[in-house]
Write an enzyme that holds these catalytic residues in place. Structure first.
Site, PDB file in Angstrom:
ATOM      1  N   ASP A 136       2.114  -6.279   5.172  1.00 42.66           N
ATOM      2  CA  ASP A 136       2.463  -6.299   6.773  1.00 42.66           C
ATOM      3  C   ASP A 136       3.784  -5.759   7.135  1.00 42.66           C
ATOM      4  O   ASP A 136       4.776  -6.102   6.512  1.00 42.66           O
ATOM      5  CB  ASP A 136       2.483  -7.803   6.937  1.00 42.66           C
ATOM      6  CG  ASP A 136       2.947  -8.362   8.532  1.00 42.66           C
ATOM      7  OD1 ASP A 136       3.266  -7.476   9.322  1.00 42.66           O
ATOM      8  OD2 ASP A 136       2.453  -9.475   8.737  1.00 42.66           O
ATOM      9  N   HIS A 137       3.558  -4.745   7.928  1.00 46.28           N
ATOM     10  CA  HIS A 137       4.779  -3.891   8.209  1.00 46.28           C
ATOM     11  C   HIS A 137       5.906  -4.523   9.083  1.00 46.28           C
ATOM     12  O   HIS A 137       6.855  -3.943   9.470  1.00 46.28           O
ATOM     13  CB  HIS A 137       4.418  -2.497   8.797  1.00 46.28           C
ATOM     14  CG  HIS A 137       5.380  -1.457   8.483  1.00 46.28           C
ATOM     15  ND1 HIS A 137       6.427  -1.455   8.015  1.00 46.28           N
ATOM     16  CD2 HIS A 137       5.074   0.056   8.663  1.00 46.28           C
ATOM     17  CE1 HIS A 137       7.043  -0.492   7.715  1.00 46.28           C
ATOM     18  NE2 HIS A 137       6.182   0.445   8.076  1.00 46.28           N
ATOM     19  N   ARG A 138       5.603  -5.690   9.531  1.00 39.17           N
ATOM     20  CA  ARG A 138       6.378  -6.454  10.316  1.00 39.17           C
ATOM     21  C   ARG A 138       7.592  -7.068   9.294  1.00 39.17           C
ATOM     22  O   ARG A 138       8.706  -7.381   9.687  1.00 39.17           O
ATOM     23  CB  ARG A 138       5.961  -7.593  11.241  1.00 39.17           C
ATOM     24  CG  ARG A 138       4.880  -6.959  12.402  1.00 39.17           C
ATOM     25  CD  ARG A 138       4.276  -8.236  12.893  1.00 39.17           C
ATOM     26  NE  ARG A 138       3.172  -9.064  12.037  1.00 39.17           N
ATOM     27  CZ  ARG A 138       2.501 -10.025  12.243  1.00 39.17           C
ATOM     28  NH1 ARG A 138       2.279 -10.421  13.218  1.00 39.17           N
ATOM     29  NH2 ARG A 138       1.828 -10.532  11.230  1.00 39.17           N
TER      30      ARG A 138
END
Ligand code: CAO
Length: 242
Positions: free
Chosen positions: A214-216
């Site tokens: 999850d690139h967040r």
């Protein structure tokens, strides 16, 4: 998002309707939610498991232990070690998106293919278990999943998932993060490749892995550090003892 327009396929040839199982319906909704909610990136790597595979095979051949070892329990153990070192991978984004909930327990979900569809039983408290204990848990859960006998508790509380298609085939795939987890490791089939080592080509057993995240929560640098550390642990599995 506009739904995909309905098509009357019978205009083109014979068709039949097959109902999805209850598990397939649940996982289809879950995977769709995960895919739409999470900005996914996948980091690929290749791990030289020549020595680890020799060790694994010799342990199985000697028959000292009752439990059969596959590569999976070593992966579960190595992943847990990386999670303890990089706790961001052992977290979930708070519902308001403003904080991380960092878990101080290490439960790893293992994707199991069953006639009824995909199930992900959870090996609990991996940090307190040996590779053999983990192997026994994985085997027991896979059997229970395939017999439709998993208890609800066995499917809960995962921090990170592993999806291994290594026993089947393929060179790589991009797994979908199993939210609210923030990363998942996909494992493909190991194969012998020529590797340049000490001035000559050597036949080495190479395991392809793919870390979707999850690139967040995780950035590319941290993801590359994760797979690099995983590689180090599995290429010299004595590190797993430390
Ligand atoms: N490379 C090469 N061979 C591999 C391998 C790999 N990465 N992983 C496993 N193998 C071999 C095993 O060593 C075993 O061979 P031997 O019998 O000669 O020792 C054989 O493949 C079968 O292994 P297995 O599948 O029974 O055992 P496992 O521990 O590797 O995996 C399980 C267990 C439950 C994860 C697996 O059976 C399974 O269900 N995988 C599918 C997961 C899935 O569906 N993922 C997709 C999710 S998204 O749709």
């Amino acid at each position: 998002i506009e739904p995909i327009p309905e098509v009357d396929f019978s205009r083109f040839g014979n068709v039949r309707r097959e109902e999805l199982s209850r598990i397939q319906k649940i996982s289809s909704q879950h995977l769709h939610r995960c895919w739409l909610n999470i900005p996914h990136v996948t980091q690929f790597d290749e791990i030289d498991i020549t020595e680890l595979e020799d060790f694994r095979k010799s342990v199985n051949k000697e028959g000292t232990y009752d439990t059969k070892l596959t590569m999976l329990p070593f992966l579960v153990k190595a992943v847990q070690k990386v999670l303890t070192e990089m706790p961001r991978f052992n977290s979930s984004l708070a519902p308001d998106g403003n904080a991380l909930i960092v878990k101080e327990y290490y439960n790893i979900g293992v994707a199991v293919d069953t006639d009824q569809g995909l199930m992900v039983p959870v090996v609990k408290n991996v940090d307190t278990k040996s590779v053999l204990n983990i192997a026994a848990d994985c085997m027991q859960y896979a059997q229970q999943a395939r017999a439709g006998k998993l208890k609800p508790d066995a499917l809960q509380g995962s921090c990170f998932s592993i999806s291994s298609l290594g026993g089947i085939g393929g060179t790589q795939f991009t797994p979908i993060v199993n939210a609210p987890e923030v990363a998942i490791l996909g494992v493909s089939k190991a194969s012998i490749k020529p590797i340049w080592q000490d001035g000559e080509w050597q036949p080495r057993l190479i395991l392809p892995v793919a870390l979707s995240y999850d690139h967040r929560v995780v950035d590319g640098v941290l993801a590359a550090k994760f797979t690099t550390r995983l590689k180090q642990l599995l290429e010299d599995s004595r590190h797993l003892l430390l």
